[in-house]
Write a protein that holds these residues in place. Structure first.
Motif, PDB file in Angstrom:
ATOM      1  N   THR A 117       0.831  -1.213   0.000  1.00 43.77           N
ATOM      2  CA  THR A 117       0.000   0.000   0.000  1.00 43.77           C
ATOM      3  C   THR A 117       0.861   1.257   0.000  1.00 43.77           C
ATOM      4  O   THR A 117       0.594   2.211  -0.731  1.00 43.77           O
ATOM      5  CB  THR A 117      -0.894   0.022   1.265  1.00 43.77           C
ATOM      6  N   TRP A 118       1.916   1.264   0.795  1.00 39.53           N
ATOM      7  CA  TRP A 118       2.688   2.503   0.974  1.00 39.53           C
ATOM      8  C   TRP A 118       3.856   2.631   0.018  1.00 39.53           C
ATOM      9  O   TRP A 118       4.321   3.733  -0.261  1.00 39.53           O
ATOM     10  CB  TRP A 118       3.174   2.618   2.420  1.00 39.53           C
ATOM     11  N   TYR A 119       4.390   1.487  -0.456  1.00 42.10           N
ATOM     12  CA  TYR A 119       5.579   1.535  -1.313  1.00 42.10           C
ATOM     13  C   TYR A 119       5.270   1.140  -2.757  1.00 42.10           C
ATOM     14  O   TYR A 119       6.121   1.247  -3.641  1.00 42.10           O
ATOM     15  CB  TYR A 119       6.684   0.636  -0.739  1.00 42.10           C
ATOM     16  N   GLY A 120       4.075   0.612  -2.987  1.00 45.79           N
ATOM     17  CA  GLY A 120       3.620   0.380  -4.352  1.00 45.79           C
ATOM     18  C   GLY A 120       4.186  -0.845  -5.041  1.00 45.79           C
ATOM     19  O   GLY A 120       3.930  -1.045  -6.219  1.00 45.79           O
ATOM     20  N   THR A 121       4.952  -1.666  -4.351  1.00 46.30           N
ATOM     21  CA  THR A 121       5.534  -2.852  -5.002  1.00 46.30           C
ATOM     22  C   THR A 121       4.842  -4.113  -4.492  1.00 46.30           C
ATOM     23  O   THR A 121       4.736  -4.305  -3.280  1.00 46.30           O
ATOM     24  CB  THR A 121       7.044  -2.971  -4.645  1.00 46.30           C
ATOM     25  N   GLU A 122       4.416  -4.962  -5.432  1.00 46.71           N
ATOM     26  CA  GLU A 122       3.882  -6.278  -5.045  1.00 46.71           C
ATOM     27  C   GLU A 122       5.046  -7.184  -4.665  1.00 46.71           C
ATOM     28  O   GLU A 122       6.113  -7.103  -5.271  1.00 46.71           O
ATOM     29  CB  GLU A 122       3.127  -6.914  -6.229  1.00 46.71           C
ATOM     30  N   ARG A 123       4.853  -8.050  -3.686  1.00 49.35           N
ATOM     31  CA  ARG A 123       5.965  -8.891  -3.210  1.00 49.35           C
ATOM     32  C   ARG A 123       5.589 -10.369  -3.282  1.00 49.35           C
ATOM     33  O   ARG A 123       4.430 -10.741  -3.107  1.00 49.35           O
ATOM     34  CB  ARG A 123       6.287  -8.524  -1.770  1.00 49.35           C
ATOM     35  N   ARG A 215       5.693   7.790   4.251  1.00 45.14           N
ATOM     36  CA  ARG A 215       5.727   6.315   4.329  1.00 45.14           C
ATOM     37  C   ARG A 215       6.333   5.792   5.628  1.00 45.14           C
ATOM     38  O   ARG A 215       6.285   4.587   5.886  1.00 45.14           O
ATOM     39  CB  ARG A 215       6.464   5.756   3.102  1.00 45.14           C
ATOM     40  N   HIS A 216       6.890   6.664   6.456  1.00 42.22           N
ATOM     41  CA  HIS A 216       7.337   6.189   7.774  1.00 42.22           C
ATOM     42  C   HIS A 216       6.177   6.076   8.767  1.00 42.22           C
ATOM     43  O   HIS A 216       6.332   5.476   9.830  1.00 42.22           O
ATOM     44  CB  HIS A 216       8.436   7.094   8.326  1.00 42.22           C
ATOM     45  N   THR A 217       5.023   6.643   8.410  1.00 39.71           N
ATOM     46  CA  THR A 217       3.872   6.582   9.325  1.00 39.71           C
ATOM     47  C   THR A 217       3.454   5.130   9.628  1.00 39.71           C
ATOM     48  O   THR A 217       3.334   4.776  10.808  1.00 39.71           O
ATOM     49  CB  THR A 217       2.681   7.391   8.743  1.00 39.71           C
ATOM     50  N   PRO A 218       3.243   4.288   8.612  1.00 40.75           N
ATOM     51  CA  PRO A 218       2.823   2.913   8.949  1.00 40.75           C
ATOM     52  C   PRO A 218       3.888   2.137   9.706  1.00 40.75           C
ATOM     53  O   PRO A 218       3.561   1.248  10.501  1.00 40.75           O
ATOM     54  CB  PRO A 218       2.541   2.276   7.583  1.00 40.75           C
ATOM     55  N   GLU A 219       5.153   2.466   9.458  1.00 40.96           N
ATOM     56  CA  GLU A 219       6.241   1.776  10.181  1.00 40.96           C
ATOM     57  C   GLU A 219       6.191   2.148  11.667  1.00 40.96           C
ATOM     58  O   GLU A 219       6.288   1.278  12.546  1.00 40.96           O
ATOM     59  CB  GLU A 219       7.579   2.186   9.552  1.00 40.96           C
ATOM     60  N   ILE A 220       5.999   3.434  11.937  1.00 40.92           N
ATOM     61  CA  ILE A 220       5.914   3.877  13.338  1.00 40.92           C
ATOM     62  C   ILE A 220       4.665   3.282  13.981  1.00 40.92           C
ATOM     63  O   ILE A 220       4.703   2.786  15.116  1.00 40.92           O
ATOM     64  CB  ILE A 220       5.894   5.428  13.408  1.00 40.92           C
ATOM     65  N   GLU A 221       3.574   3.276  13.225  1.00 40.44           N
ATOM     66  CA  GLU A 221       2.310   2.753  13.777  1.00 40.44           C
ATOM     67  C   GLU A 221       2.394   1.252  14.078  1.00 40.44           C
ATOM     68  O   GLU A 221       1.818   0.782  15.067  1.00 40.44           O
ATOM     69  CB  GLU A 221       1.166   3.022  12.794  1.00 40.44           C
ATOM     70  N   GLN A 222       3.106   0.522  13.229  1.00 37.63           N
ATOM     71  CA  GLN A 222       3.228  -0.928  13.468  1.00 37.63           C
ATOM     72  C   GLN A 222       3.848  -1.211  14.840  1.00 37.63           C
ATOM     73  O   GLN A 222       3.346  -2.023  15.622  1.00 37.63           O
ATOM     74  CB  GLN A 222       4.092  -1.542  12.367  1.00 37.63           C
TER      75      GLN A 222
END
Ligand SMILES: NC(=O)C1=CN([C@@H]2O[C@H](COP(=O)(O)OP(=O)(O)OC[C@H]3O[C@@H](n4cnc5c(N)ncnc54)[C@H](OP(=O)(O)O)[C@@H]3O)[C@@H](O)[C@H]2O)C=CC1
Ligand SMILES: CC(=O)N[C@@H](CCC(=O)OP(=O)(O)O)C(=O)O
Length: 352
Positions: A117-123, A215-222
């Motif tokens: 969602t935040w970085y746009g790359t499928e993994r 994009r650091h928001t979801p990392e901090i939230e996690q």
């Protein structure tokens, strides 16, 4: 084992800001031998052509990235690449038994849907990603010690989480009130030509960016959610400030107990970080400056309480390239290898 019983390590992305900090620090690390440097546009050049002032200390070429060669030569490798590249080679390196420390965002998320969602790359490397440990030693030292793959935190999350963790882990604040206001120097953007990083653009100016969508928001939230024990949203606003190195994160949150004063908070933080050699809690009434941390792996934390608003205000200062990136990755390697966590890392900054 490499020469003199040292552990052979490599760096992919050696020409970048993270890469060159790793080179500088690892050249002086007593347990490590640097045996491989990898890159893309710099491949084929001697490292010293890019950084002539290090020619007396580093006599290695930058090579094209080849996981077979890395596996033949290295026991551990640092990947200091733009987001979305580490996940292309890490599964091969893991399969070959190499310890991997990724400095990008590729292995920071427990849920890869959040990454996409935040970085746009499928993994497609879910299994490998699930084995990764978030490389913030002050919270996850034991897990890092057992890990083969560490996803090192972003620079803003490092400063922000070290400020917030004691408050969330001990239930001292109303978690949903947390606001992070952070400022970074321009080296946070890497060693690439970008218009907003030109001296003429960035100098004499201060501006927020990525407001309500960095994009650091979801990392901090996690991590905040894990500490709080329930899903949490956090307000995070970064700013670009006209200096090269450093981040100051100022965190605001409402205290549950209106009776807590500044000295109580300083005591609580000192207790929380008593076994954390790289966190220095300032004395009551002392607020940290980014230049204190510049050049060292330290995070300085200052604390204030405003009895009028019932808010605690925590200030956290780091060098984004050291504790926020290369130094923290080496701190994680030290833990993974069972070495002293402080080995090979600068305890003193450049200032004054
Ligand atoms: N700067 C900071 O404060 C922080 C950065 N990070 C993260 O660390 C990572 C590295 O950041 P930073 O050092 O600033 O970045 P830089 O832009 O300074 O360096 C990027 C490096 O990646 C290499 N590279 C790019 N594409 C490829 C490729 N296809 N194959 C091999 N190598 C490639 C470049 O090599 P070449 O020159 O040979 O093309 C260069 O060495 C990023 O993910 C960043 O988000 C994390 C925390 C803090
Ligand atoms: C000033 C500046 O541009 N900073 C970078 C942060 C770099 C970083 O640490 O980000 P990742 O490791 O998550 O890529 C930014 O805001 O994108």
């Amino acid at each position: 084992m490499g020469k003199n019983g040292r552990v052979p390590v490599g760096i992919v992305g050696a020409s970048g800001y993270g890469g060159v900090q790793l080179v500088r620090l690892l050249m002086d690390h007593p347990e490590v031998e640097l045996v491989y440097l990898g890159g893309e546009s710099s491949a084929g050049k001697p490292f010293a052509d890019l950084y002539p002032h290090l020619a007396h200390a580093v006599n290695l070429p930058i090579e094209a990235v080849d996981s077979e060669i890395i596996a033949q030569r290295c026991e551990a490798v640092f990947l200091s690449l733009p987001n979305g590249l580490a996940c292309q080679i890490t599964p091969k390196l893991i399969e070959k038994g190499i310890k991997v420390l990724d400095l990008s965002a590729d292995y920071r998320f427990t849920n890869l849907a959040t990454y996409t969602t935040w970085y746009g790359t499928e993994r497609s490397d879910q299994k490998v990603a699930a084995s990764a440990v978030y490389g913030l030693p002050e919270l996850y030292r034991d897990r890092i010690a057992e890990a083969q793959l560490v996803g090192c935190p972003g620079c803003y999350p490092t400063a922000s989480l070290l400020a917030l963790s004691p408050l969330l882990k001990q239930g001292l604040i109303m978690p949903e009130t947390a606001i992070i206001d952070a400022k970074s120097g321009t080296s946070g953007g890497g060693r690439q030509a970008k218009i907003n990083m030109l001296l003429a653009e960035a100098d004499n100016s201060l501006a927020a960016y990525g407001v309500a969508r960095h994009r650091h928001t979801p990392e901090i939230e996690q991590i905040c959610s894990e500490l709080a024990g329930h899903e949490l949203t956090v307000q995070f606003t970064p700013h670009l400030i006209p200096m090269v190195r450093g981040i100051l994160a100022t965190v605001y949150a409402t205290l549950r107990d209106p009776g807590l004063v500044r000295d109580d908070m300083v005591t609580i933080y000192n207790a929380f970080y008593r076994n954390a050699p790289w966190v220095k809690v300032c004395e009551s009434g002392v607020y940290p400056q980014t230049k204190w941390a510049s050049g060292s792996n330290l995070c300085y934390i200052g604390i204030e309480v405003d009895p009028r608003t019932r808010r605690v205000i925590v200030m956290s200062a780091i060098d984004n390239l050291i504790k926020g990136q290369a130094g923290q990755a080496i701190q994680c390697l030290n833990i993974m290898m069972g070495w002293d966590e402080t080995l090979g890392l600068p305890k003193l900054g450049f200032y004054p």
